[in-house]
Design a protein around this motif. Structure first.
Motif, short mmCIF file in Angstrom:
data_model
loop_
_atom_site.label_atom_id
_atom_site.label_comp_id
_atom_site.label_asym_id
_atom_site.label_seq_id
_atom_site.Cartn_x
_atom_site.Cartn_y
_atom_site.Cartn_z
N VAL A 42 -20.58 7.68 -2.98
CA VAL A 42 -19.35 7.13 -3.58
C VAL A 42 -18.69 8.18 -4.46
O VAL A 42 -17.47 8.40 -4.39
CB VAL A 42 -19.65 5.83 -4.37
N GLN A 43 -19.47 8.85 -5.30
CA GLN A 43 -18.91 9.88 -6.18
C GLN A 43 -18.25 11.00 -5.38
O GLN A 43 -17.17 11.47 -5.73
CB GLN A 43 -20.00 10.44 -7.09
N GLU A 44 -18.90 11.41 -4.31
CA GLU A 44 -18.32 12.47 -3.48
C GLU A 44 -17.03 12.00 -2.82
O GLU A 44 -16.04 12.74 -2.76
CB GLU A 44 -19.31 12.94 -2.43
N ALA A 45 -17.00 10.76 -2.35
CA ALA A 45 -15.80 10.21 -1.73
C ALA A 45 -14.64 10.14 -2.73
O ALA A 45 -13.50 10.45 -2.39
CB ALA A 45 -16.08 8.83 -1.16
N GLU A 46 -14.96 9.74 -3.96
CA GLU A 46 -13.92 9.65 -4.99
C GLU A 46 -13.25 11.00 -5.22
O GLU A 46 -12.02 11.07 -5.35
CB GLU A 46 -14.53 9.13 -6.29
#
Length: 63
Positions: A37-41
């Motif tokens: 999720v953090q990478e996608a953000e």
């Protein structure tokens, strides 16, 4: 989902992020979802509201 849900805005970036996340989860099932999720953000330059949506729906069950 509420009236102001990120999905109701039809964000192209959020849709791309969701597709990318699904692929990342499938390819790397051992990887923690909060990291995905953090990478996608970051990768898709999501708004704070979109980030909140992803965190709420994809990381709450994880310990």
């Amino acid at each position: 989902m509420g009236e102001h849900s990120p999905l109701n805005v039809h964000s192209a970036q959020l849709k791309k992020a969701l597709v990318w996340m699904a692929e990342a989860i499938q390819e790397q099932p051992h990887r923690q979802r909060r990291h995905i999720v953090q990478e996608a953000e970051l990768r898709f330059d999501l708004t704070p509201l979109e980030c909140e949506f992803l965190n709420k729906h994809f990381t709450k069950a994880e310990t």
